[in-house]
Design a protein around this motif. Sequence first.
Motif, PDB file in Angstrom:
ATOM      1  N   PHE A  83      -0.992   4.772   7.001  1.00 43.57           N
ATOM      2  CA  PHE A  83      -0.730   3.830   5.968  1.00 43.57           C
ATOM      3  C   PHE A  83      -2.330   3.134   4.929  1.00 43.57           C
ATOM      4  O   PHE A  83      -3.419   3.252   6.053  1.00 43.57           O
ATOM      5  CB  PHE A  83      -0.477   2.671   6.240  1.00 43.57           C
ATOM      6  N   ARG A  84      -2.825   2.940   3.756  1.00 48.41           N
ATOM      7  CA  ARG A  84      -3.557   2.939   3.529  1.00 48.41           C
ATOM      8  C   ARG A  84      -3.105   1.601   2.463  1.00 48.41           C
ATOM      9  O   ARG A  84      -2.552   2.190   1.426  1.00 48.41           O
ATOM     10  CB  ARG A  84      -4.279   3.610   1.998  1.00 48.41           C
ATOM     11  N   GLU A  85      -3.704   0.688   3.293  1.00 48.39           N
ATOM     12  CA  GLU A  85      -4.229  -1.092   1.793  1.00 48.39           C
ATOM     13  C   GLU A  85      -4.230  -1.386   0.932  1.00 48.39           C
ATOM     14  O   GLU A  85      -5.389  -0.160   0.145  1.00 48.39           O
ATOM     15  CB  GLU A  85      -4.466  -1.863   2.705  1.00 48.39           C
ATOM     16  N   GLY A 101       1.146  -1.391   0.118  1.00 51.77           N
ATOM     17  CA  GLY A 101       0.294   0.046   0.398  1.00 51.77           C
ATOM     18  C   GLY A 101       0.745   0.704   0.451  1.00 51.77           C
ATOM     19  O   GLY A 101       2.123   1.100  -0.376  1.00 51.77           O
ATOM     20  N   PHE A 102       0.390   2.600   0.692  1.00 50.19           N
ATOM     21  CA  PHE A 102       1.079   3.575   0.239  1.00 50.19           C
ATOM     22  C   PHE A 102       0.571   4.424   1.673  1.00 50.19           C
ATOM     23  O   PHE A 102      -0.181   4.249   1.917  1.00 50.19           O
ATOM     24  CB  PHE A 102       0.638   4.609  -0.849  1.00 50.19           C
ATOM     25  N   ASN A 103       1.163   5.439   2.195  1.00 53.22           N
ATOM     26  CA  ASN A 103       1.256   6.538   3.005  1.00 53.22           C
ATOM     27  C   ASN A 103      -0.174   7.599   1.795  1.00 53.22           C
ATOM     28  O   ASN A 103       0.693   8.022   0.677  1.00 53.22           O
ATOM     29  CB  ASN A 103       1.987   7.030   3.528  1.00 53.22           C
ATOM     30  N   ASP A 104      -1.036   8.079   2.614  1.00 54.88           N
ATOM     31  CA  ASP A 104      -1.753   9.087   2.316  1.00 54.88           C
ATOM     32  C   ASP A 104      -0.817  10.364   3.176  1.00 54.88           C
ATOM     33  O   ASP A 104       0.130  10.681   3.235  1.00 54.88           O
ATOM     34  CB  ASP A 104      -2.892   9.071   2.665  1.00 54.88           C
ATOM     35  N   GLU A 105      -1.935  11.712   2.209  1.00 55.32           N
ATOM     36  CA  GLU A 105      -0.982  12.636   3.322  1.00 55.32           C
ATOM     37  C   GLU A 105      -1.121  13.122   4.573  1.00 55.32           C
ATOM     38  O   GLU A 105      -0.035  14.595   4.978  1.00 55.32           O
ATOM     39  CB  GLU A 105      -1.808  13.856   2.638  1.00 55.32           C
ATOM     40  N   LYS A 106      -1.440  12.033   5.380  1.00 51.49           N
ATOM     41  CA  LYS A 106      -1.596  12.685   7.304  1.00 51.49           C
ATOM     42  C   LYS A 106      -0.809  11.406   7.153  1.00 51.49           C
ATOM     43  O   LYS A 106      -0.755  11.320   8.195  1.00 51.49           O
ATOM     44  CB  LYS A 106      -3.155  12.117   7.641  1.00 51.49           C
ATOM     45  N   LYS A 107       0.107  10.854   6.378  1.00 49.79           N
ATOM     46  CA  LYS A 107       1.035   9.507   6.765  1.00 49.79           C
ATOM     47  C   LYS A 107       0.405   8.449   7.154  1.00 49.79           C
ATOM     48  O   LYS A 107       0.907   7.609   8.004  1.00 49.79           O
ATOM     49  CB  LYS A 107       1.616   9.653   7.101  1.00 49.79           C
TER      50      LYS A 107
END
Length: 152
Positions: free
Chosen positions: A121-123, A113-119
């Motif tokens: 984690f988004r799976e 996944g990735f980290n959004d603008e608020k850091k």
Amino acid sequence: MKPLLLILISCLVVSCNTNNNKSASGDYENIPLERSDVNPNPVKTYSETVKSFETTDDFKVSLFETKQTFHYLVKIQYKNLDEEDTLKVPNFGIQPSVEIVKGDSIRPSCIVGFNDEKKQFRESKLVYFEDNSLKIKVLKHYAVAAYQGDAQ
């Protein structure tokens, strides 16, 4: 009285015409859609050793940059398998930040996944091996939209 009315009308016009195209966390247009330099090394790697009575195997998932800023190549290695997939990261107006975390219940497994603008984690995808097959399951889809309101 007339100057006060003029000031109020001016303030109203200015506030209604304020352009809010920029996000609170960044500027979507300042992130180039293509990288000038692609890192040939993995930016993130997850590895898990799986032991059985007969063998010891390494389950390895790595993320690599591509020419496109918001696309990553996912390379998976397990037993005699070498597979590839892709990870697309939404443009939050910040440089993308990808992550790989350990899967919950299936062994071996991991979540890409990735980290959004608020850091946070988004799976995005679950990578696992089950019933003698390597499997990839999409967990969630993401999109970013920018809205521009009309002044009324």
